[in-house]
Design a protein around this motif. Structure first.
Motif, short mmCIF file in Angstrom:
data_model
loop_
_atom_site.label_atom_id
_atom_site.label_comp_id
_atom_site.label_asym_id
_atom_site.label_seq_id
_atom_site.Cartn_x
_atom_site.Cartn_y
_atom_site.Cartn_z
N LYS A 151 0.60 107.94 -66.74
CA LYS A 151 0.53 107.32 -65.41
C LYS A 151 0.95 105.85 -65.41
N ALA A 152 0.94 105.23 -66.56
CA ALA A 152 1.38 103.83 -66.67
C ALA A 152 2.85 103.82 -67.04
N HIS A 153 3.64 103.05 -66.28
CA HIS A 153 5.09 103.03 -66.47
C HIS A 153 5.56 101.69 -67.02
N HIS A 186 8.87 104.40 -59.88
CA HIS A 186 7.78 103.69 -60.53
C HIS A 186 8.29 102.40 -61.18
N LEU A 187 7.39 101.40 -61.23
CA LEU A 187 7.74 100.08 -61.76
C LEU A 187 6.91 99.75 -62.99
N CYS A 188 7.47 98.91 -63.83
CA CYS A 188 6.82 98.46 -65.06
C CYS A 188 5.56 97.66 -64.74
N ARG A 189 4.46 97.93 -65.45
CA ARG A 189 3.19 97.23 -65.20
C ARG A 189 3.27 95.76 -65.58
N VAL A 190 4.20 95.40 -66.46
CA VAL A 190 4.28 94.02 -66.91
C VAL A 190 5.19 93.18 -66.02
N CYS A 191 6.41 93.66 -65.75
CA CYS A 191 7.41 92.83 -65.07
C CYS A 191 7.76 93.27 -63.66
N GLY A 192 7.41 94.50 -63.26
CA GLY A 192 7.71 94.96 -61.92
C GLY A 192 9.12 95.48 -61.72
N CYS A 193 9.85 95.68 -62.80
CA CYS A 193 11.19 96.28 -62.71
C CYS A 193 11.09 97.78 -62.96
N LEU A 194 12.19 98.51 -62.81
CA LEU A 194 12.15 99.96 -62.97
C LEU A 194 11.50 100.34 -64.30
N GLY A 195 10.59 101.32 -64.24
CA GLY A 195 9.84 101.72 -65.43
C GLY A 195 10.06 103.18 -65.78
N PRO A 196 11.16 103.51 -66.44
CA PRO A 196 11.43 104.92 -66.78
C PRO A 196 10.55 105.47 -67.91
N LYS A 197 9.93 104.58 -68.70
CA LYS A 197 9.06 105.02 -69.79
C LYS A 197 7.63 105.16 -69.29
#
Length: 298
Positions: A151-153, A133-144
């Motif tokens: 559902k939002a990472h 999953h990727l971060c909704r803001v920047c598109g990098c890895l979203g572990p949180k």
């Protein structure tokens, strides 16, 4: 810095492109937007993408599709450049590499189609083919993840807070709208495709020079010793800058110069690194020059 066999430079120019051409499966070179990762293996995590000075998340600046034909493990290869957008840290830059063999679990063995896919919507893809999953803001890895909808990472608490304030608070309980209600967070750079062309090696014979009489007239009464000192310093600087201007004048719209082993074109004689200043690769090999960018965001 090691030297490879160098041919002519490949020049990059920015052009507007439809969204589908900038997706991972098209193996794009591009500026801005979210990174089009090849796969999850070896992707930088939030710690690697934090500014060394202020600690805030770095912003994706550009990616360059740069495969190595003689390396089976790098048939698909992308270089990703990130920077900090917070003054005065904005000079901080970091480069990462992402690569795959031709036969892999995510992309066709054959080259991608030049025709748009049947579905060419503008929805943002926030999950890699590998499932990451990727971060909704920047598109990098979203572990949180959002503790409410799960559902939002996100890559960081900072980006989670930003997204919550700019729209996720309202969309959080409406999971079917999560991928279509991503607001403009004012964090990403404008997105363009980088189109590559080979540099014309013809160098113009005539280079525009400043009027010498104007230069002399502007000097006024300057002591001879000071003039001699200035001349020694400026003659080298002038040659370096003039060489830079001459090269760029051939294709003034270029924003990128690529070529493994080619020589960079310096704009100034200050801070040019010597070979001893460039650390070896962790594998022990000497590093070689591969690309430089010029005035990317205008």
């Amino acid at each position: 810095m090691a030297v490879a066999s160098a041919g002519p430079a490949e020049l990059g120019f920015v052009e507007a492109a439809p969204a589908w051409r900038l997706r991972s499966e098209q193996f794009p070179s591009k500026v801005g937007g979210r990174p089009a990762w090849l796969g999850a293996a070896g992707l930088p995590g939030p710690e690697e993408l934090a500014c060394a000075l202020c600690g805030r998340p770095l912003a994706f600046l550009l990616q360059l599709y740069a495969p190595l034909p003689d390396r089976a493990d790098a048939f698909h290869r992308c270089l990703f450049l990130f920077c900090c957008r917070v003054p005065p840290c904005c000079a901080g830059l970091r480069v990462f590499r992402n690569q795959l063999p031709r036969k892999n679990d995510f992309y066709s063995y054959e080259p991608p189609s030049e025709n748009p896919p049947p579905e060419t919507g503008e929805s943002v893809c926030l999950q890699l083919k590998s499932g990451a999953h990727l971060c909704r803001v920047c598109g990098c890895l979203g572990p949180k993840t959002c503790s409410r909808c799960h559902k939002a990472h996100y890559c960081s608490k900072e980006h989670q807070t930003l997204d919550w304030r700019l729209g996720h608070k309202q969309a959080c309980t409406q999971s079917e709208y999560l991928d279509t209600t991503i607001p403009d967070h004012n964090f990403l750079f404008p997105e363009f495709e980088i189109v590559i062309e080979t540099e014309d090696e013809i160098t113009p014979e005539v280079v525009e020079k400043e009027n010498e009489s104007e230069i002399i007239g502007s000097m006024g009464e300057v002591p001879e010793e000071e003039l001699d000192s200035m001349a020694k310093h400026e003659s080298r600087e002038d040659k370096i800058f003039q060489k830079f201007k001459t090269k760029i004048a051939l294709e003034p719209e270029q924003v990128l110069r690529y070529g493994r082993g080619i020589a960079p074109i310096w704009i100034s004689g200050e801070n040019i690194p010597q070979e001893k200043d460039i650390p070896d690769c962790p594998c022990g090999a000497k590093r070689i020059f591969e690309f430089q960018f010029l005035d990317i965001i205008r």
